[in-house]
Design a protein around this motif. Structure first.
Motif, PDB file in Angstrom:
ATOM      1  N   GLN A 157      60.759  16.066  89.815  1.00  0.00           N
ATOM      2  CA  GLN A 157      60.260  14.700  89.659  1.00  0.00           C
ATOM      3  C   GLN A 157      59.972  14.071  91.019  1.00  0.00           C
ATOM      4  OE1 GLN A 157      59.450  12.919  86.700  1.00  0.00           O
ATOM      5  NE2 GLN A 157      58.466  11.721  88.312  1.00  0.00           N
ATOM      6  N   ALA A 158      60.819  14.317  92.010  1.00  0.00           N
ATOM      7  CA  ALA A 158      60.565  13.796  93.352  1.00  0.00           C
ATOM      8  C   ALA A 158      59.269  14.361  93.919  1.00  0.00           C
ATOM      9  CB  ALA A 158      61.744  14.111  94.266  1.00  0.00           C
ATOM     10  N   ALA A 159      59.016  15.634  93.669  1.00  0.00           N
ATOM     11  CA  ALA A 159      57.766  16.245  94.142  1.00  0.00           C
ATOM     12  C   ALA A 159      56.563  15.615  93.459  1.00  0.00           C
ATOM     13  CB  ALA A 159      57.790  17.750  93.905  1.00  0.00           C
ATOM     14  N   LEU A 160      56.658  15.383  92.162  1.00  0.00           N
ATOM     15  CA  LEU A 160      55.545  14.785  91.429  1.00  0.00           C
ATOM     16  C   LEU A 160      55.302  13.343  91.874  1.00  0.00           C
ATOM     17  CD1 LEU A 160      56.544  16.244  87.981  1.00  0.00           C
ATOM     18  CD2 LEU A 160      54.371  16.718  89.138  1.00  0.00           C
ATOM     19  N   ASP A 161      56.357  12.631  92.201  1.00  0.00           N
ATOM     20  CA  ASP A 161      56.215  11.253  92.671  1.00  0.00           C
ATOM     21  C   ASP A 161      55.472  11.176  93.997  1.00  0.00           C
ATOM     22  OD1 ASP A 161      57.515  10.110  90.511  1.00  0.00           O
ATOM     23  OD2 ASP A 161      59.486  10.119  91.483  1.00  0.00           O
ATOM     24  N   ASP A 162      55.516  12.262  94.773  1.00  0.00           N
ATOM     25  CA  ASP A 162      54.926  12.266  96.121  1.00  0.00           C
ATOM     26  C   ASP A 162      53.984  13.450  96.284  1.00  0.00           C
ATOM     27  OD1 ASP A 162      54.569  11.231  98.647  1.00  0.00           O
ATOM     28  OD2 ASP A 162      56.363  12.169  99.494  1.00  0.00           O
ATOM     29  N   TRP A 163      53.278  13.809  95.205  1.00  0.00           N
ATOM     30  CA  TRP A 163      52.485  15.039  95.192  1.00  0.00           C
ATOM     31  C   TRP A 163      51.398  15.070  96.264  1.00  0.00           C
ATOM     32  CZ3 TRP A 163      53.800  19.255  92.451  1.00  0.00           C
ATOM     33  CH2 TRP A 163      52.885  20.310  92.398  1.00  0.00           C
ATOM     34  N   SER A 213      49.330   2.951  81.132  1.00  0.00           N
ATOM     35  CA  SER A 213      49.246   3.933  82.207  1.00  0.00           C
ATOM     36  C   SER A 213      50.341   4.981  82.003  1.00  0.00           C
ATOM     37  CB  SER A 213      49.407   3.267  83.568  1.00  0.00           C
ATOM     38  OG  SER A 213      50.656   2.612  83.652  1.00  0.00           O
ATOM     39  N   LEU A 214      50.127   6.161  82.546  1.00  0.00           N
ATOM     40  CA  LEU A 214      51.117   7.235  82.479  1.00  0.00           C
ATOM     41  C   LEU A 214      51.664   7.470  83.877  1.00  0.00           C
ATOM     42  CD1 LEU A 214      49.210   9.848  80.257  1.00  0.00           C
ATOM     43  CD2 LEU A 214      50.565   7.872  79.519  1.00  0.00           C
ATOM     44  N   GLY A 215      52.967   7.510  83.998  1.00  0.00           N
ATOM     45  CA  GLY A 215      53.572   7.752  85.296  1.00  0.00           C
ATOM     46  C   GLY A 215      53.599   9.227  85.644  1.00  0.00           C
ATOM     47  N   ALA A 216      53.626   9.523  86.934  1.00  0.00           N
ATOM     48  CA  ALA A 216      53.739  10.911  87.388  1.00  0.00           C
ATOM     49  C   ALA A 216      54.964  11.553  86.744  1.00  0.00           C
ATOM     50  CB  ALA A 216      53.852  10.955  88.901  1.00  0.00           C
ATOM     51  N   GLY A 217      54.779  12.749  86.234  1.00  0.00           N
ATOM     52  CA  GLY A 217      55.850  13.430  85.522  1.00  0.00           C
ATOM     53  C   GLY A 217      55.792  13.259  84.025  1.00  0.00           C
ATOM     54  N   SER A 218      54.751  12.592  83.520  1.00  0.00           N
ATOM     55  CA  SER A 218      54.576  12.511  82.069  1.00  0.00           C
ATOM     56  C   SER A 218      54.210  13.884  81.519  1.00  0.00           C
ATOM     57  CB  SER A 218      53.478  11.501  81.715  1.00  0.00           C
ATOM     58  OG  SER A 218      53.874  10.188  82.018  1.00  0.00           O
ATOM     59  N   VAL A 227      51.230  20.013  79.457  1.00  0.00           N
ATOM     60  CA  VAL A 227      50.876  19.733  80.839  1.00  0.00           C
ATOM     61  C   VAL A 227      51.779  18.637  81.369  1.00  0.00           C
ATOM     62  CG1 VAL A 227      48.470  20.454  80.560  1.00  0.00           C
ATOM     63  CG2 VAL A 227      49.083  18.048  80.210  1.00  0.00           C
ATOM     64  N   ILE A 228      51.998  18.663  82.676  1.00  0.00           N
ATOM     65  CA  ILE A 228      52.674  17.574  83.378  1.00  0.00           C
ATOM     66  C   ILE A 228      51.622  16.871  84.222  1.00  0.00           C
ATOM     67  CG2 ILE A 228      54.497  16.923  84.980  1.00  0.00           C
ATOM     68  CD1 ILE A 228      55.930  19.510  84.279  1.00  0.00           C
ATOM     69  N   THR A 229      51.559  15.560  84.122  1.00  0.00           N
ATOM     70  CA  THR A 229      50.500  14.816  84.799  1.00  0.00           C
ATOM     71  C   THR A 229      50.986  14.145  86.078  1.00  0.00           C
ATOM     72  OG1 THR A 229      50.861  12.622  83.809  1.00  0.00           O
ATOM     73  CG2 THR A 229      49.631  14.249  82.495  1.00  0.00           C
ATOM     74  N   ASP A 230      50.009  13.800  86.904  1.00  0.00           N
ATOM     75  CA  ASP A 230      50.183  12.845  87.981  1.00  0.00           C
ATOM     76  C   ASP A 230      50.059  11.460  87.355  1.00  0.00           C
ATOM     77  OD1 ASP A 230      50.360  11.630  90.473  1.00  0.00           O
ATOM     78  OD2 ASP A 230      48.898  12.955  91.417  1.00  0.00           O
ATOM     79  N   ASP A 231      50.051  10.410  88.154  1.00  0.00           N
ATOM     80  CA  ASP A 231      49.788   9.077  87.629  1.00  0.00           C
ATOM     81  C   ASP A 231      48.419   9.048  86.958  1.00  0.00           C
ATOM     82  OD1 ASP A 231      52.161   7.752  88.560  1.00  0.00           O
ATOM     83  OD2 ASP A 231      51.320   7.787  90.580  1.00  0.00           O
ATOM     84  N   VAL A 232      48.343   8.423  85.799  1.00  0.00           N
ATOM     85  CA  VAL A 232      47.085   8.264  85.070  1.00  0.00           C
ATOM     86  C   VAL A 232      46.914   6.781  84.760  1.00  0.00           C
ATOM     87  CG1 VAL A 232      45.745   8.915  83.024  1.00  0.00           C
ATOM     88  CG2 VAL A 232      47.360  10.556  84.037  1.00  0.00           C
ATOM     89  N   ALA A 233      45.777   6.218  85.157  1.00  0.00           N
ATOM     90  CA  ALA A 233      45.539   4.797  84.938  1.00  0.00           C
ATOM     91  C   ALA A 233      45.238   4.516  83.472  1.00  0.00           C
ATOM     92  CB  ALA A 233      44.370   4.318  85.803  1.00  0.00           C
ATOM     93  N   MET A 234      45.651   3.349  83.003  1.00  0.00           N
ATOM     94  CA  MET A 234      45.307   2.928  81.656  1.00  0.00           C
ATOM     95  C   MET A 234      43.786   2.928  81.484  1.00  0.00           C
ATOM     96  SD  MET A 234      46.356  -0.561  79.599  1.00  0.00           S
ATOM     97  CE  MET A 234      45.485  -1.667  80.717  1.00  0.00           C
TER      98      MET A 234
END
Length: 336
Positions: free
Chosen positions: A35-41, A253-258, A144-151
């Motif tokens: 999760q830390a890696a995805l937050d700062d990918w 919006s979807l947060g990183a790690g969704s 799939v695991i996503t990065d941040d996705v905007a609404m």
């Protein structure tokens, strides 16, 4: 690049895994957890890729043998787990099993539910069952695991947000589903903890098998040591992963790690709904589909749902026969 989480605390310990799943290396100086890696990918993604390259070249002295049995799911818990039903053949079958009609909208508007994500089962962790009457079933899927996705993101934006892919066992309690759906408020008790593959991989690890937002490889389900399903995940997938992600992000919006799941992989195989491997088909990715086929053919199902001692293994192999994600390999245990 392949990533895994060793069992260590609530969020695991991130390791980079070699392409052949033979070795791994810890990366605390880059990120302690996935999760830390995805937050700062944007910053650490390239660093992790560099470590993977060194690991695959066998140039890291601190590498150690990789053992999937000591792994948690790649994300041991997640901020969001949304599971779709991209394989409409599966949806039609399980609805017929409940005596429910198939709305035409299901062919152009994805189904999706929000599952529990505060704790997932590890890929080799037992599945607890308190009551056999609940109708325990496995469901082989891809996620799939996503990065941040905007609404409001469209499919193009959703496609570039895919960071990693995993396999899924979306454990279901079929006997509880009808009563919950009759309430008109969706799944809850009928969807216990989900399990994911030992390893999550970046899309490039799939080569040409990853195209048009789908994974074009068979998903191998082995039930009680017998081949049960080998449906191709790229076939009969009505909604691609970018479409599913865009659907999930329509109003939020979807947060990183969704995590966004495909739903049970299912092929029609040129017949009305498919057939077992023993009959020359590609089989099934859950027991419910086989039970529905038995009902159509014989008037009632003959295959029981899972009981204590039953074992399910879910895996995917590349064109050369090498395991891509490692295997989900679980047994059912009596938790009563």
């Amino acid at each position: 690049m392949k990533l895994a989480s060793l069992r260590n605390g609530r969020d695991g310990e991130l390791v980079v895994v070699s392409g052949d799943l033979a070795r791994a290396v810890r990366v605390p100086d880059i990120a302690c957890t996935l999760q830390a890696a995805l937050d700062d990918w944007a910053r650490v993604g390239d660093e992790l890729h560099d470590v993977a390259a060194e690991l695959n070249a066998n140039r890291l002295s601190d590498a150690f043998p990789f053992d999937p049995r000591v792994c948690a799911s790649p994300l041991p818990r997640a901020y969001q787990w949304a599971d779709g039903s991209a394989y409409v053949n599966h949806v039609e079958l399980v609805r017929r099993a409940r005596g429910a009609q198939m709305p035409a909208s299901f062919w152009h508007d994805p189904l999706m539910y929000q599952g529990g994500s505060d704790g997932f089962l590890g890929p080799s962790e037992d599945i607890p069952l308190r009551d056999a009457a609940w109708g325990l079933d496995f469901e082989g899927e891809i996620a799939v695991i996503t990065d941040d996705v905007a609404m409001g993101a469209d499919e193009s934006a959703a496609a570039v947000a895919v960071r990693l892919l995993m396999l899924v066992n979306d454990v279901s309690l079929r006997g509880l589903i009808p009563g919950e759906l009759d309430k008109g408020f969706g799944f809850f008790q009928s969807k216990p903890a989900t399990a994911f593959s030992p390893v999550a991989v970046t899309p490039d690890e799939l080569g040409t098998a990853w195209r048009d937002g789908r994974v074009h490889l068979p998903l191998l389900c082995t039930y009680n040591d017998q081949p049960f399903g080998k449906a191709n995940a790229g076939v009969d997938m009505t909604f691609s992963f970018p479409r599913l992600i865009a659907h999930a992000a329509r109003t939020r919006s979807l947060g990183a790690g969704s995590i966004v799941g495909s739903g049970t992989v299912s092929n029609k195989q040129g017949t009305e709904h498919g057939s077992a491997i023993a009959d020359g088909g590609v089989g099934y990715s859950c027991l419910a589909e086989l039970r529905m086929i038995e009902t159509i053919r014989d008037g009632q199902p003959a295959t029981p749902f899972m009981r204590a001692g039953d074992r399910i293994r879910i895996e995917m192999r590349d064109a050369a026969g090498h395991s891509i994600f490692g295997a989900i390999d679980q047994r059912v245990v009596d938790a009563g």
